[in-house]
Design an enzyme around this catalytic site. Structure first.
Site, PDB file in Angstrom:
ATOM      1  N   HIS A 115       0.833  -1.195   0.000  1.00  0.00           N
ATOM      2  CA  HIS A 115       0.000   0.000   0.000  1.00  0.00           C
ATOM      3  C   HIS A 115       0.874   1.254   0.000  1.00  0.00           C
ATOM      4  O   HIS A 115       1.939   1.298   0.623  1.00  0.00           O
ATOM      5  CB  HIS A 115      -0.972  -0.001   1.181  1.00  0.00           C
ATOM      6  N   ASP A 144       6.286   0.934   6.899  1.00  0.00           N
ATOM      7  CA  ASP A 144       4.886   0.580   6.646  1.00  0.00           C
ATOM      8  C   ASP A 144       4.220   1.538   5.666  1.00  0.00           C
ATOM      9  O   ASP A 144       3.592   2.511   6.081  1.00  0.00           O
ATOM     10  CB  ASP A 144       4.149   0.573   8.001  1.00  0.00           C
ATOM     11  N   GLU A 178      -4.950   1.257   2.637  1.00  0.00           N
ATOM     12  CA  GLU A 178      -4.852   0.100   3.548  1.00  0.00           C
ATOM     13  C   GLU A 178      -4.970   0.533   5.001  1.00  0.00           C
ATOM     14  O   GLU A 178      -5.570  -0.157   5.824  1.00  0.00           O
ATOM     15  CB  GLU A 178      -3.521  -0.643   3.331  1.00  0.00           C
ATOM     16  N   GLU A 179      -4.406   1.704   5.313  1.00  0.00           N
ATOM     17  CA  GLU A 179      -4.410   2.143   6.708  1.00  0.00           C
ATOM     18  C   GLU A 179      -5.816   2.464   7.214  1.00  0.00           C
ATOM     19  O   GLU A 179      -6.013   2.700   8.401  1.00  0.00           O
ATOM     20  CB  GLU A 179      -3.485   3.364   6.887  1.00  0.00           C
ATOM     21  N   GLU A 203       4.154  -6.168   3.290  1.00  0.00           N
ATOM     22  CA  GLU A 203       4.120  -5.373   4.513  1.00  0.00           C
ATOM     23  C   GLU A 203       5.492  -5.495   5.186  1.00  0.00           C
ATOM     24  O   GLU A 203       6.317  -6.314   4.805  1.00  0.00           O
ATOM     25  CB  GLU A 203       3.029  -5.911   5.447  1.00  0.00           C
ATOM     26  N   HIS A 391       4.089   3.375  12.531  1.00  0.00           N
ATOM     27  CA  HIS A 391       3.114   4.335  13.078  1.00  0.00           C
ATOM     28  C   HIS A 391       3.681   5.160  14.222  1.00  0.00           C
ATOM     29  O   HIS A 391       2.931   5.840  14.941  1.00  0.00           O
ATOM     30  CB  HIS A 391       1.826   3.633  13.586  1.00  0.00           C
TER      31      HIS A 391
HETATM   32 ZN   LIG Z   1       0.875  -1.572   6.351  1.00  0.00          ZN
END
Ligand SMILES: [Zn+2]
Length: 421
Positions: A115, A144, A178-179, A203, A391
């Site tokens: 993503h 990510d 995706e998030e 991922e 994140h």
């Molecule tokens: Zn991800």
């Protein structure tokens, strides 16, 4: 697999392949130390790509960054010789899903996906710019899943450089949401997966205490919104008919604590609460939201039923609770076929002296592997660059030293799977 047996094994394989296939050169390359060296030579280019990707702020639904990232990825795929199509995301999601397809001389159909969106809002780059600190390459979204995008692009570059053609089609998909559960792209993911023989998802590569591993399961994710209705009143002169929605909401939070059951791979956490407009008014509406995670698709209706049953057991007469459960990403569970591919990946990684463990573990996180797995096709997750602090703003990183071995793994895996080996 020990070294001596690896050599024996490799020699055997080499003779079989070279004799069997028309494009012997490409195969020899993919079984040789030349590939190992080529992946090391490719590292500076990968670092440059990572910097370019990080410098495009592509938070989900960012009206500037997502189109900019789409254009960038379209350009990279076209430069690699792909036929690129754009599919606008649905459900009000910003951006086009970028799909690039390569046609081979015959063999299996492989889907490679990652993503392009991140959790970071515009302006985060200033706090988490691209930089290298020892073996850590840092930046917003670099693990990510921008490390996965870079791994896909440079795997394709290695395959192209070797004119590797022994596959049916290689399809690359970069989605934009995706998030936020891929509500705008999951239909396309499911369609592309159904058209493929194998799905490779990039991922972040899992690494824990220095050990890299594959997980055999991700969690399904759903969000709950409970709108708790009561009857407003002045707090001072509280009328006897007042029903405090916040009291009912607090009780709802407490009487659903047992829905959290890690043993059953079920996670349930209330994560936000809104209610009350003034301190001197008993609130008639309180809204609480929860994050729900589960291991099997059949778990979700069970969780929903248990929640509904708890919600009905009201503390205050006159209170009303409206529940809304939105399923985001479904869980991924590695099938036997997927575990077979996982074991193949573990063996390939050992060829360059690296260790990967196929761990019987379910991560609490969800990923698009869950959507792809609905197709019933084997899916392998976590092929992106190993790293951490996803994140987590300024701390997010990938390991520079892992770039060559991950490229080796990805290129070898695609070459083997393309030929149906
Ligand atoms: Zn991800």
């Amino acid at each position: 697999m020990t070294f001596r047996s690896t050599v024996l094994h490799l020699t055997l394989l080499l003779s079989i392949v070279t004799s069997g296939c028309s494009d012997g050169n490409a195969n020899a390359f993919f079984y040789s130390s030349t590939l190992d060296q080529r992946t090391k030579d490719e590292q500076p280019a990968v670092l440059k790509t990572l910097e370019e990707l990080v410098n495009i702020e592509s938070g989900t639904n960012d009206a500037i960054g997502i189109p900019e990232m789409g254009n960038y990825l379209e350009g990279r795929l076209k430069a690699l010789g792909a036929e690129v199509t754009r599919t606008p995301a649905t459900s009000g999601v910003v951006g086009d899903i970028i799909v690039g397809q390569f046609k081979g001389s015959g063999g299996r159909h492989i889907l490679m996906m990652a993503h392009m969106d991140t959790v970071y809002v515009r302006g985060s780059l200033a706090k988490a710019p691209f930089r290298i600190d020892g073996d850590q390459v840092l930046g917003a979204g670099i693990a990510d899943a921008k490390g996965g995008i870079a791994t896909i692009l440079h795997t394709l570059a290695l395959l192209k450089a070797q004119s590797f053609q022994q596959f049916g089609t290689i399809t690359v998909m970069f989605n934009t949401d995706e998030e936020k559960g891929s509500l705008g792209s999951n239909e396309l993911i499911q369609k592309l997966a159904a058209q493929s023989d194998i799905v490779l998802s990039y991922e972040t590569g899992f690494i824990y205490e220095g050990q890299e591993f594959f997980v055999t399961g991700t969690s399904g994710v759903a969000v709950v919104e409970a709108r708790v209705h009561g009857k407003a009143s002045h707090a001072g002169a509280a009328s006897p008919t007042a029903v405090n929605s916040m009291t009912e909401a607090a009780d709802l939070i407490l009487r659903t604590q047992d829905l959290q059951d890690p043993q059953q791979e079920r996670l349930f956490n209330w994560t936000s609460i809104k209610g009350g407009s003034a301190t001197n008014i008993i609130p008639d509406l309180t809204v609480v939201s929860a994050d729900m995670r589960y291991g099997r698709n059949e778990d979700l209706p069970l969780l929903e039923a248990a929640l509904a049953e708890r919600a009905q057991k009201k503390r205050l007469e006159g209170a009303r609770i409206d529940l809304q459960v939105t399923r985001l990403i479904p869980p991924y569970n590695a099938t036997d076929a997927a575990r077979g591919v996982m074991n193949k990946a573990v063996a390939i990684y050992a060829e360059v002296g690296a260790k990967l463990v196929a761990a019987n573990v379910r991560t609490g996180g969800g990923s698009d592997a869950g959507w792809a797995a609905l197709s019933g096709k084997p899916v392998l997750e976590n092929l992106g660059l190993p790293g951490g602090n996803q994140h987590a703003d300024a701390g997010e990183y990938v390991l520079a030293s892992a770039i060559p071995r991950r490229l080796y793994l990805s290129a070898r895996l695609v070459s083997e799977l393309g030929q149906g080996l």
